[in-house]
Write a protein that holds these residues in place. Structure first.
Motif, PDB file in Angstrom:
ATOM      1  N   GLY A  87       0.807  -1.218   0.000  1.00  0.00           N
ATOM      2  CA  GLY A  87       0.000   0.000   0.000  1.00  0.00           C
ATOM      3  C   GLY A  87       0.838   1.264   0.000  1.00  0.00           C
ATOM      4  O   GLY A  87       0.540   2.216  -0.731  1.00  0.00           O
ATOM      5  N   SER A  88       1.896   1.286   0.807  1.00  0.00           N
ATOM      6  CA  SER A  88       2.762   2.467   0.841  1.00  0.00           C
ATOM      7  C   SER A  88       3.485   2.646  -0.490  1.00  0.00           C
ATOM      8  O   SER A  88       3.640   3.768  -0.972  1.00  0.00           O
ATOM      9  N   GLY A  91       0.993   4.063  -2.730  1.00  0.00           N
ATOM     10  CA  GLY A  91       0.727   5.436  -2.307  1.00  0.00           C
ATOM     11  C   GLY A  91       1.795   6.400  -2.781  1.00  0.00           C
ATOM     12  O   GLY A  91       1.494   7.519  -3.215  1.00  0.00           O
ATOM     13  N   GLY A  95       0.829   8.993  -5.537  1.00  0.00           N
ATOM     14  CA  GLY A  95       0.983  10.361  -5.047  1.00  0.00           C
ATOM     15  C   GLY A  95       1.833  11.184  -5.987  1.00  0.00           C
ATOM     16  O   GLY A  95       1.490  12.327  -6.325  1.00  0.00           O
ATOM     17  N   GLY A 115       6.419   4.900   5.270  1.00  0.00           N
ATOM     18  CA  GLY A 115       5.107   4.304   5.533  1.00  0.00           C
ATOM     19  C   GLY A 115       5.155   3.285   6.652  1.00  0.00           C
ATOM     20  O   GLY A 115       4.280   3.267   7.537  1.00  0.00           O
ATOM     21  N   TYR A 170       4.314  11.067   1.058  1.00  0.00           N
ATOM     22  CA  TYR A 170       3.243  10.198   0.542  1.00  0.00           C
ATOM     23  C   TYR A 170       3.302   8.820   1.178  1.00  0.00           C
ATOM     24  O   TYR A 170       2.271   8.224   1.490  1.00  0.00           O
ATOM     25  N   GLY A 171       4.499   8.295   1.377  1.00  0.00           N
ATOM     26  CA  GLY A 171       4.633   6.995   2.040  1.00  0.00           C
ATOM     27  C   GLY A 171       4.140   7.036   3.468  1.00  0.00           C
ATOM     28  O   GLY A 171       3.408   6.148   3.913  1.00  0.00           O
ATOM     29  N   VAL A 173       2.037   9.211   4.925  1.00  0.00           N
ATOM     30  CA  VAL A 173       0.585   9.415   4.980  1.00  0.00           C
ATOM     31  C   VAL A 173      -0.143   8.119   4.639  1.00  0.00           C
ATOM     32  O   VAL A 173      -1.097   7.729   5.315  1.00  0.00           O
ATOM     33  N   THR A 174       0.319   7.431   3.615  1.00  0.00           N
ATOM     34  CA  THR A 174      -0.313   6.171   3.224  1.00  0.00           C
ATOM     35  C   THR A 174      -0.192   5.133   4.330  1.00  0.00           C
ATOM     36  O   THR A 174      -1.150   4.423   4.641  1.00  0.00           O
ATOM     37  N   GLY A 175       0.990   5.030   4.953  1.00  0.00           N
ATOM     38  CA  GLY A 175       1.175   4.087   6.057  1.00  0.00           C
ATOM     39  C   GLY A 175       0.226   4.358   7.205  1.00  0.00           C
ATOM     40  O   GLY A 175      -0.353   3.434   7.779  1.00  0.00           O
ATOM     41  N   VAL A 177      -2.733   5.977   7.033  1.00  0.00           N
ATOM     42  CA  VAL A 177      -4.102   5.662   6.591  1.00  0.00           C
ATOM     43  C   VAL A 177      -4.345   4.153   6.620  1.00  0.00           C
ATOM     44  O   VAL A 177      -5.378   3.679   7.099  1.00  0.00           O
ATOM     45  N   ILE A 178      -3.380   3.400   6.138  1.00  0.00           N
ATOM     46  CA  ILE A 178      -3.541   1.936   6.094  1.00  0.00           C
ATOM     47  C   ILE A 178      -3.651   1.353   7.500  1.00  0.00           C
ATOM     48  O   ILE A 178      -4.536   0.547   7.777  1.00  0.00           O
TER      49      ILE A 178
END
Length: 187
Positions: A87-88, A91, A95, A115, A170-171, A173-175, A177-178
């Motif tokens: 996911g990261s 992302g 991103g 992430g 971006y990594g 933020v994605t980490g 969120v996941i």
């Protein structure tokens, strides 16, 4: 194989893939390249995370992966580790594609590492391990804020390759969120 050993095995696979790509000079076919992605080579959104510009760049990223695996992988299941890793990576690539159209190319695991570390900070907080969670959250937040304001922390000169600090953002933020989604849906 124990759960802990499975996570070490995943990290080893990531390392072997990254080393193999650098040894086989596969960077041009696999790196994040905006023009090629827009012409249909969508795998580059993800595979660019495993390409490295040189051996110093790779060693730095693998040291980060080793550190995370040794210190924080115990907080994740094999499944959640893979979800955050993949996911990261997506992302970071998406991103860059959507939010940074001026970026022509990107390589490296650093976005994914951000992430993983950001997800670990949230995990610590969710376990009420306040000191570690707040310290890691503060360290990541301060690093990201510094990078967004002033650029990289001098690592570009050390690694001999430009550092794309937005990939770190971006990594991370994605980490976050996941892991929040994983915590929410666990209940």
């Amino acid at each position: 194989m124990t759960d802990r050993n499975q996570k070490w095995f995943i990290s080893l696979i990531v390392a072997v893939i990254a080393v193999a790509i650098l040894l086989l000079h596969g960077s041009s076919e696999l790196r994040y390249d905006r023009a090629d992605i827009l012409h249909g080579q969508i795998w580059r959104v993800f595979t660019g995370n495993f390409v490295h510009a040189n051996w110093r760049h790779l060693a730095s990223d693998l040291a980060g992966l080793l550190l995370w695996t040794a210190l924080a992988s115990h907080m994740e299941t094999r499944r959640s580790y893979l979800i955050i890793l993949i996911g990261s990576g997506l992302g970071v690539g998406l991103g860059l594609l959507v939010l940074d159209p001026q970026v022509g190319w990107y390589v490296g695991l650093s976005g994914i590492l951000h992430g993983l570390f950001a997800a670990s900070a949230i995990r610590l907080l969710s376990r009420k391990e306040w000191l570690g969670g707040l310290a890691l959250t503060a360290a990541i937040a301060l690093k990201l804020m510094w990078e967004q304001r002033f650029g990289d922390l001098g690592t570009a000169k050390l690694l001999g390759v430009p550092v794309l600090v937005d990939a770190h953002l971006y990594g991370a933020v994605t980490g976050v969120v996941i892991v929040l989604a994983l915590l929410l849906f666990r209940r």
